[in-house]
Design a protein around this motif. Structure first.
Motif, PDB file in Angstrom:
ATOM      1  N   ASP A 141       0.738  -1.289   0.204  1.00  0.00           N
ATOM      2  CA  ASP A 141      -0.002   0.009  -0.114  1.00  0.00           C
ATOM      3  C   ASP A 141       0.848   1.100   0.023  1.00  0.00           C
ATOM      4  O   ASP A 141       0.452   2.234  -0.688  1.00  0.00           O
ATOM      5  N   ALA A 142       1.966   1.045   0.972  1.00  0.00           N
ATOM      6  CA  ALA A 142       2.888   2.391   0.683  1.00  0.00           C
ATOM      7  C   ALA A 142       3.315   2.551  -0.644  1.00  0.00           C
ATOM      8  O   ALA A 142       3.756   3.630  -1.016  1.00  0.00           O
ATOM      9  N   LEU A 143       3.859   1.597  -1.280  1.00  0.00           N
ATOM     10  CA  LEU A 143       4.389   1.493  -2.697  1.00  0.00           C
ATOM     11  C   LEU A 143       3.497   1.984  -3.673  1.00  0.00           C
ATOM     12  O   LEU A 143       3.735   2.886  -4.259  1.00  0.00           O
ATOM     13  N   LEU A 144       2.326   1.796  -3.323  1.00  0.00           N
ATOM     14  CA  LEU A 144       1.033   1.939  -4.486  1.00  0.00           C
ATOM     15  C   LEU A 144       0.727   3.336  -4.167  1.00  0.00           C
ATOM     16  O   LEU A 144       0.069   4.149  -5.278  1.00  0.00           O
ATOM     17  N   THR A 145       0.706   4.169  -3.294  1.00  0.00           N
ATOM     18  CA  THR A 145       0.358   5.517  -3.003  1.00  0.00           C
ATOM     19  C   THR A 145       0.897   6.289  -4.208  1.00  0.00           C
ATOM     20  O   THR A 145       0.719   7.653  -4.256  1.00  0.00           O
ATOM     21  N   HIS A 146       2.255   5.895  -4.587  1.00  0.00           N
ATOM     22  CA  HIS A 146       3.010   6.723  -5.725  1.00  0.00           C
ATOM     23  C   HIS A 146       2.736   6.271  -7.042  1.00  0.00           C
ATOM     24  O   HIS A 146       2.998   7.051  -8.007  1.00  0.00           O
ATOM     25  N   ALA A 147       1.769   5.419  -7.268  1.00  0.00           N
ATOM     26  CA  ALA A 147       1.082   4.891  -8.571  1.00  0.00           C
ATOM     27  C   ALA A 147       0.212   5.807  -9.021  1.00  0.00           C
ATOM     28  O   ALA A 147      -0.724   6.157  -8.161  1.00  0.00           O
ATOM     29  N   ARG A 148       0.122   5.935 -10.445  1.00  0.00           N
ATOM     30  CA  ARG A 148      -0.914   6.768 -10.862  1.00  0.00           C
ATOM     31  C   ARG A 148      -1.349   6.016 -12.160  1.00  0.00           C
ATOM     32  O   ARG A 148      -0.889   4.970 -12.662  1.00  0.00           O
ATOM     33  N   VAL A 149      -2.596   6.598 -12.524  1.00  0.00           N
ATOM     34  CA  VAL A 149      -3.233   5.774 -13.683  1.00  0.00           C
ATOM     35  C   VAL A 149      -3.098   6.557 -14.974  1.00  0.00           C
ATOM     36  O   VAL A 149      -3.222   7.934 -15.092  1.00  0.00           O
ATOM     37  N   GLU A 150      -2.888   6.025 -16.109  1.00  0.00           N
ATOM     38  CA  GLU A 150      -2.703   6.545 -17.672  1.00  0.00           C
ATOM     39  C   GLU A 150      -3.668   5.821 -18.538  1.00  0.00           C
ATOM     40  O   GLU A 150      -3.828   4.615 -18.339  1.00  0.00           O
TER      41      GLU A 150
END
Length: 229
Positions: free
Chosen positions: A28-37
């Motif tokens: 979850d901590a890592l995925l806070t940096h993920a974005r959607v394109e």
């Protein structure tokens, strides 16, 4: 269009050989940096030689990974569907892309940048070891595919490619596997001509092993293809 929830982001990575090993809080901590394109069908996602700064996970749609060939036809390395991840090499080393990526259907991608992942990786020695094992496995697979393309019979190469692609392909309620790819793309994957691929596919269709459509191969009984591989 609403973006994916945190649980939807997490779910797509939980099945990944590397990220699936992370505890929920770390993921979850890592995925806070993920974005959607978003990429419409036919749009180039990245090109070989372009800067590689991120890894992508397919939330919906499909992606073709290919490389340009001297003959002018692209060599199709693989076709990816929803739930699969690509671009890990660039995520790790930050170097240029090693292949082209193109949306073969309207795509929604979850993107994780190199600058966010590397500091995380530096704190996890266990993931570094696991990552080396994954990369070694892929290198062995690449060596095997090259050997098959050079020395394997056409029928064997085609059957193995169809089985491999079926692993992530959608299935109907009747368990029919649907592969959305052209005969030219299949030929590029196995290093053959479209004409020879078409001839063999027609033989298998006449035998009831599969059904052909426009950019479509339906496999009603995957076991029959596996028996040919």
């Amino acid at each position: 269009m609403l973006g994916p929830t945190a649980s939807e982001k997490r779910r797509i990575f939980e099945g990944h050989a590397l990220f699936g090993k992370l505890p929920t809080d770390a993921l979850d901590a890592l995925l806070t940096h993920a974005r959607v394109e978003h990429y419409p069908v036919g749009r180039e996602i990245f090109a070989k030689g372009s800067p590689g700064r991120s890894m992508m996970a397919i939330l919906s749609g499909s992606v073709r990974i290919s490389a340009p060939a001297p003959t002018g036809h692209n060599i199709v390395l693989t076709l990816l569907n929803a739930g699969e991840v690509f671009g890990e090499i660039a995520l790790i080393d930050g170097q240029d892309r090693t292949a082209d990526a193109t949306a073969t259907a309207d795509c929604q991608l979850l993107v994780l940048d190199h600058r966010d992942f590397v500091p995380f990786l530096e704190r996890r020695a266990d993931l570094c070891i696991l990552l080396m094992k994954i990369l070694c496995k892929r290198l062995r697979q690449t060596d095997r595919h090259v050997e098959e393309a050079m020395y394997g019979r056409l029928e064997d190469r085609m059957a193995k490619a169809l089985v491999r692609l079926s692993g992530s392909a959608p299935r109907s309620s009747a368990n029919v596997v649907t592969l959305r790819l052209s005969q030219q793309e299949l030929a590029g994957i196995i290093g053959a001509t479209r004409e020879s691929v078409n001839k063999q596919l027609q033989i298998w269709q006449d035998a009831g092993v599969l059904r052909l459509g426009k950019r479509l191969i339906e496999i009603p009984d995957l076991a029959a293809i596996e028996a040919l591989a």
